[in-house]
Structure formats: C-alpha cells, structure tokens
Motif scaffolding. Structure first.
Motif, short mmCIF file in Angstrom:
data_model
loop_
_atom_site.label_atom_id
_atom_site.label_comp_id
_atom_site.label_asym_id
_atom_site.label_seq_id
_atom_site.Cartn_x
_atom_site.Cartn_y
_atom_site.Cartn_z
N ASP A 119 0.87 -1.18 0.00
CA ASP A 119 0.00 0.00 0.00
C ASP A 119 0.91 1.23 0.00
O ASP A 119 1.81 1.34 0.84
CB ASP A 119 -0.90 -0.03 1.24
N ASN A 135 7.43 -15.34 11.13
CA ASN A 135 6.95 -14.04 10.67
C ASN A 135 7.69 -12.90 11.34
O ASN A 135 8.24 -13.05 12.43
CB ASN A 135 5.45 -13.88 10.97
N GLY A 147 1.98 -4.29 10.47
CA GLY A 147 2.10 -5.24 9.38
C GLY A 147 2.72 -6.56 9.80
O GLY A 147 3.35 -6.66 10.85
N ARG A 148 2.52 -7.57 8.96
CA ARG A 148 3.15 -8.88 9.15
C ARG A 148 3.81 -9.30 7.84
O ARG A 148 3.20 -9.25 6.77
CB ARG A 148 2.13 -9.92 9.59
N SER A 150 5.76 -12.49 6.07
CA SER A 150 6.13 -13.91 6.11
C SER A 150 7.56 -14.04 5.60
O SER A 150 7.85 -13.65 4.46
CB SER A 150 5.18 -14.72 5.23
N ALA A 155 5.60 -12.34 1.71
CA ALA A 155 4.29 -11.70 1.56
C ALA A 155 4.04 -10.77 2.75
O ALA A 155 4.37 -11.10 3.90
CB ALA A 155 3.20 -12.75 1.47
N GLN A 157 1.19 -8.40 4.86
CA GLN A 157 -0.19 -8.03 5.16
C GLN A 157 -0.17 -6.82 6.07
O GLN A 157 0.64 -6.74 7.01
CB GLN A 157 -0.92 -9.18 5.86
N ILE A 159 -2.50 -4.06 8.53
CA ILE A 159 -3.72 -3.81 9.29
C ILE A 159 -3.77 -2.33 9.62
O ILE A 159 -2.84 -1.78 10.25
CB ILE A 159 -3.75 -4.61 10.60
N MET A 197 -6.06 -11.85 12.61
CA MET A 197 -5.52 -10.54 12.21
C MET A 197 -6.43 -9.40 12.70
O MET A 197 -6.42 -8.30 12.15
CB MET A 197 -5.32 -10.46 10.70
#
Length: 328
Positions: A119, A135, A147-148, A150, A155, A157, A159, A197
């Motif tokens: 983003d 992670n 964020g997380r 991997s 990858a 993700q 929040i 999450m």
C-alpha cells in the motif's frame, strides 16, 4: 559532592525505599567510526556480533565487541534505515523507513533484497520484531499500520490502526507469538490476534499518556514507557488492570529505549536528562533499584536489545556510539 551527583541521589531517594542504596551497572561504549550517522537499534547475532543501522548514514553495520572492529554495508541513498533484527541464518532484516520497504541483507554476499509495501500509504516501516512462527511483525508510524511479513515467501499483510494519526511505534511479541504495540500519537496499546488478524486497541487511563516503547515480561504483563508524562506503566491483560510509577527523573525524564532481562527486570533510559540515565525496575517488588549515567551522555537511546547468553543490554546513542550495559 557536585551538584549533578546530589540531584541524582535526590531523585533516587524519592523512589527507593528508606535505607535502600541504588545499584549501578557497568556500561561501556564504542565510538562508531562514521560521524553523525545516528547508529541505532543494535541486535546481537548468535556469533556475538552486534548489528545496527546508521539511520542518517544509510548503512547496516556490525561491531565485534572482542576486537572493537566495525564492518559496514552501504544501502541505497535515502533508505533511512530505522531498525534491524537478525534471524537464525544470520540474515539481516531492516526497516527502510524513508524508502517504503523492508530490506533483507545477506552478509555472506552483501546482496540486498527490497520488499515493497503493498500500500503506498505504508511509506515508513518503523520497528521490526520476530514472532517465533516464521513471521516478522512491524509498525508503520506515519502510515498508521501494523504489518506482518512472512519470512518464507516475503508476503506482506497490513492492518490499518482505527485511531487516526495513532503513530504505531514500539512493537514486541509475547511468548505465545501475540504482537503488542503502542500508539505514540495516542494513549493506547495495541494487541493483535495473529490467527484472525483482528486488532484491538486498549486505552490507557490517562489521555495525556504517550507510550513510545514497551516490553512483555514472562508472566504476560505489558510494560510501557510514557514519554510524555515520565512514567513506567504496567497492564495486566488477564485482570484488565493498570498500574504506573513515576520515573526517578520525573515528568521531564522522557523515557524511551526499553528492554527486559531474564529476571523480568525492566530497563529503560531517561532521555530528557543529560547525561541520559539507564534505569532498572524490579517488577517483582514494583520498585526502581538501579540508575546509571551513560558515559557519552547519549543524547537519546531509542531502542535496546537484551542478549540473554551474556546478560547484556545493547543500545545505540545519538552521541554516535554503540553501548553495552551488563545487567546479568
């Protein structure tokens, strides 16, 4: 007795039980050879090398404490590295704070991989922490995300934090891999369920609080440093209760870098006083028991790492040093 020492003992007398003398710890600092580069956020690798970033110098580097030798790996200009952590394979993960990415450095080849944020608003990855499950969790202060990443497939993700301009800052994971963070732009803690999450905000009792860093002790209690009010706070997630204690330096102590040792003692640096002071808090007895001035003055200690095998807390300073406090 000089004035500074007299003031120090007066501060201690205000927070220590009658008849108790404060302990001090042994602190050593190594001047970093690259001037005014803001060395910060050291992390001790399994081989004992101490890795850190140069936020103003756009580098990742390490220190061999035995020889005093430094080694440097240059990053792209404008990276603005903010923080790093080292995995079990001796790979270096760093936050490219000014360049919207998390970087991965392989010291064996000096090759760097950039992992972009998914983003555009996540422009400033801030602080990274492992969760023990493969992670990396991280904060994005200006972008208002947690964020997380991997590590296996890289990858990411994100929040979104519900509170506007919350400025998510310090982040840690507890023994169960649950991430906790603080909102430096608000008076809230953050807890995330790593399975769903889902992000939960927990308001601190005082709306003027501005937590900046935090640690979690072995019993799951969360301790935070209130930068605005000069307090050390504790939250018990099981009971839903809060407690806090004014730091020896008082309302203007500006507590910043934090660490917790194997005895569940919390260590925090007062950056509002000069020289900065390295302060110990006994969580079992709920009292401050140690205070030590940092020899260089420090300017500011922004983040700290406890290395359990040697019982040492490592930190970087705005005085351009890497420091070690032996707390055992």
């Amino acid at each position: 007795m000089n004035l500074r020492l007299a003031l120090l003992w007066a501060a201690l007398a205000a927070v220590l039980p009658a008849g108790v003398r404060a302990e001090t710890v042994d602190i050593r600092e190594w001047p970093v050879p690259w001037e005014d580069s803001r060395p910060r956020d050291p992390f001790v690798a399994a081989d004992g090398r101490v890795w850190f970033v140069g936020q103003r110098g756009d580098y990742v580097a390490n220190l061999d404490p035995e020889s005093g030798e430094f080694n440097r790996y240059d990053l792209d200009p404008g990276t603005g590295p903010h923080n790093l952590i080292v995995d079990d394979d001796n790979r270096i993960w760093y936050a490219g704070n000014r360049a919207a990415h998390i970087g991965l450095l392989d010291p064996a080849t000096a090759r760097t991989t950039r992992i972009a944020m998914p983003d555009d608003d996540a422009r400033d990855p801030h602080t990274l922490t492992f969760d023990g499950r493969g992670n990396i969790w991280f904060t994005v202060q200006g972008g208002n995300f947690v964020g997380r990443l991997s590590m296996a497939d890289q990858a990411v993700q994100l929040i979104q934090v519900p509170t506007p301009r919350a400025r998510p800052y310090g982040i840690v994971t507890n023994a169960n891999g649950i991430p906790w963070a603080v909102e430096f732009g608000s008076h809230k803690l953050i807890r995330i369920d790593p399975e769903t999450m889902q992000l939960e905000e927990i308001a601190l009792p005082d709306e003027d609080a501005r937590p900046r860093r935090l640690v979690v002790t072995s019993d799951g209690k969360v301790y935070w440093a209130d930068y605005a009010r000069g307090h050390l706070g504790r939250y018990d997630p099981d009971a839903g209760t809060f407690e806090e204690w004014p730091l020896p330096g008082g309302a203007d102590s500006r507590p910043y870098g934090m660490a917790v040792d194997r005895h569940d003692r919390v260590w925090v640096v007062e950056t509002g006083v000069s020289p900065n002071r390295f302060v110990g808090f006994d969580t079992g007895e709920a009292r401050f028991f140690s205070i030590t001035e940092i020899p260089s003055g420090a300017g500011a200690v922004r983040h700290m790492d406890y290395y359990e095998p040697t019982g040492e807390v490592w930190f970087g300073t705005d005085a351009n040093t890497i420091g070690r406090a032996r707390v055992h």
